[in-house]
Motif scaffolding. Structure first.
Motif, PDB file in Angstrom:
ATOM      1  N   LEU A   1      83.307  47.580  57.715  1.00 18.67           N
ATOM      2  CA  LEU A   1      83.527  48.622  58.228  1.00 18.67           C
ATOM      3  C   LEU A   1      83.817  49.500  57.009  1.00 18.67           C
ATOM      4  CD1 LEU A   1      81.257  50.901  58.884  1.00 18.67           C
ATOM      5  CD2 LEU A   1      83.072  50.772  60.579  1.00 18.67           C
ATOM      6  N   GLY A   2      85.111  48.898  56.953  1.00 17.00           N
ATOM      7  CA  GLY A   2      86.292  49.977  56.522  1.00 17.00           C
ATOM      8  C   GLY A   2      86.132  49.269  54.545  1.00 17.00           C
ATOM      9  N   LEU A   3      85.644  48.049  54.507  1.00 18.50           N
ATOM     10  CA  LEU A   3      85.470  47.706  53.384  1.00 18.50           C
ATOM     11  C   LEU A   3      84.570  47.844  52.816  1.00 18.50           C
ATOM     12  CD1 LEU A   3      87.141  45.207  51.632  1.00 18.50           C
ATOM     13  CD2 LEU A   3      85.602  43.617  52.006  1.00 18.50           C
ATOM     14  N   GLY A   4      83.178  48.281  53.480  1.00 13.59           N
ATOM     15  CA  GLY A   4      82.228  48.947  52.799  1.00 13.59           C
ATOM     16  C   GLY A   4      82.625  49.911  52.408  1.00 13.59           C
ATOM     17  N   PHE A   5      83.315  51.106  53.737  1.00 11.44           N
ATOM     18  CA  PHE A   5      83.713  51.882  53.391  1.00 11.44           C
ATOM     19  C   PHE A   5      84.167  52.283  51.621  1.00 11.44           C
ATOM     20  CE2 PHE A   5      85.524  56.209  53.259  1.00 11.44           C
ATOM     21  CZ  PHE A   5      84.965  57.133  53.451  1.00 11.44           C
ATOM     22  N   LEU A   6      84.804  51.386  51.255  1.00  5.24           N
ATOM     23  CA  LEU A   6      86.468  51.347  50.260  1.00  5.24           C
ATOM     24  C   LEU A   6      85.468  50.491  48.724  1.00  5.24           C
ATOM     25  CD1 LEU A   6      89.503  49.706  51.490  1.00  5.24           C
ATOM     26  CD2 LEU A   6      89.007  52.337  51.004  1.00  5.24           C
ATOM     27  N   LEU A   7      84.683  50.292  49.507  1.00  2.00           N
ATOM     28  CA  LEU A   7      83.599  49.440  48.188  1.00  2.00           C
ATOM     29  C   LEU A   7      82.975  50.440  47.834  1.00  2.00           C
ATOM     30  CD1 LEU A   7      82.663  45.799  49.335  1.00  2.00           C
ATOM     31  CD2 LEU A   7      84.423  46.920  46.949  1.00  2.00           C
ATOM     32  N   GLY A   8      81.790  50.929  48.196  1.00  2.00           N
ATOM     33  CA  GLY A   8      80.776  52.235  48.068  1.00  2.00           C
ATOM     34  C   GLY A   8      82.232  53.940  47.567  1.00  2.00           C
TER      35      GLY A   8
ATOM     36  N   ALA B   1      73.738  53.700  57.756  1.00  2.00           N
ATOM     37  CA  ALA B   1      75.238  53.622  57.662  1.00  2.00           C
ATOM     38  C   ALA B   1      75.914  54.473  58.887  1.00  2.00           C
ATOM     39  CB  ALA B   1      76.345  54.499  56.400  1.00  2.00           C
ATOM     40  N   VAL B   2      75.379  55.236  59.370  1.00  2.00           N
ATOM     41  CA  VAL B   2      75.674  56.443  60.282  1.00  2.00           C
ATOM     42  C   VAL B   2      75.068  55.777  61.943  1.00  2.00           C
ATOM     43  CG1 VAL B   2      75.663  58.138  61.959  1.00  2.00           C
ATOM     44  CG2 VAL B   2      75.538  58.404  59.509  1.00  2.00           C
ATOM     45  N   TRP B   3      73.699  55.171  61.758  1.00  4.23           N
ATOM     46  CA  TRP B   3      73.567  53.900  63.355  1.00  4.23           C
ATOM     47  C   TRP B   3      74.667  53.331  62.936  1.00  4.23           C
ATOM     48  CZ3 TRP B   3      71.177  49.269  62.396  1.00  4.23           C
ATOM     49  CH2 TRP B   3      70.901  48.342  64.148  1.00  4.23           C
ATOM     50  N   CYS B   4      74.837  52.100  61.492  1.00  6.37           N
ATOM     51  CA  CYS B   4      75.331  50.565  62.022  1.00  6.37           C
ATOM     52  C   CYS B   4      76.707  50.858  62.347  1.00  6.37           C
ATOM     53  CB  CYS B   4      75.976  50.564  60.607  1.00  6.37           C
ATOM     54  SG  CYS B   4      74.568  49.914  59.962  1.00  6.37           S
ATOM     55  N   VAL B   5      76.876  52.178  61.902  1.00  2.00           N
ATOM     56  CA  VAL B   5      79.151  52.672  62.769  1.00  2.00           C
ATOM     57  C   VAL B   5      78.622  52.587  64.054  1.00  2.00           C
ATOM     58  CG1 VAL B   5      80.534  54.390  63.323  1.00  2.00           C
ATOM     59  CG2 VAL B   5      79.613  53.635  60.735  1.00  2.00           C
TER      60      VAL B   5
END
Length: 173
Positions: A43-50, A154-158
């Motif tokens: 999840l953090g990696l996805g946020f950083l890549l985003g 994205a919100v649902w995934c969290v």
């Protein structure tokens, strides 16, 4: 604009696939706590890549738009769309890594199919139609509405990650 968006998703798709493999492998070993930790890591990696993809699109968009011989009106619309894409990429990277990687690797495929259909057909497409045909909003807002499924997923995934309900028992043969 689509070429720029596609270029920014290449790395993200690779991380999605690795997320599915790592999640499935860890669950196959029976370690649910480690799987949850890895899920948060992805999840953090996805946020950083985003963030990285958004910055790249923002930086290269003026050069991409100038490389085409278009009218000033078309260039203005392209700038709006590039701005919208750069914002959406933050959410799309996060939800792609979670849906195509971690949650799918955890066996949550039925909920993913349901979420994809609900967020697209009940939320994004109607919002896009209303934004364009009823309110006649600028291209930026129409695109954001049409891609609102990326934000909501994205919100649902969290929330799905936190619940732990995505971890399914993996059957081995």
């Amino acid at each position: 604009t689509s070429v720029t968006q596609q270029m920014s998703t290449v790395v993200i798709q690779g991380v999605c696939q690795s997320g599915a493999i790592i999640t499935g492998q860890t669950l196959g070993e029976g370690d649910k706590e480690k799987t949850m930790r890895q899920g948060y890591g992805f999840l953090g990696l996805g946020f950083l890549l985003g963030i990285f993809a958004s910055l790249c699109i923002t930086i290269i968009s003026p050069f991409v738009i100038r490389s085409y011989n278009v009218t000033p009106e078309t260039a203005a619309t392209a700038r709006q769309l590039m701005s919208a894409i750069s914002i959406i990429m933050l959410f799309q990277a996060t939800n792609s890594i979670m849906t195509k990687g971690v949650l799918r690797g955890g066996g949550d495929t039925k909920m993913l199919m349901l979420a994809d259909n609900v967020f697209l057909w009940i939320l994004s497409i109607p919002l896009g139609i209303v934004a364009g045909f009823v309110f006649h909003l600028p291209a930026f807002w129409i695109y954001v509405c049409l891609k609102f499924d990326q934000i909501s997923k994205a919100v649902w995934c969290v929330l799905r990650l936190k619940s732990g309900k995505w971890i399914k028992k993996i059957k081995t043969v």
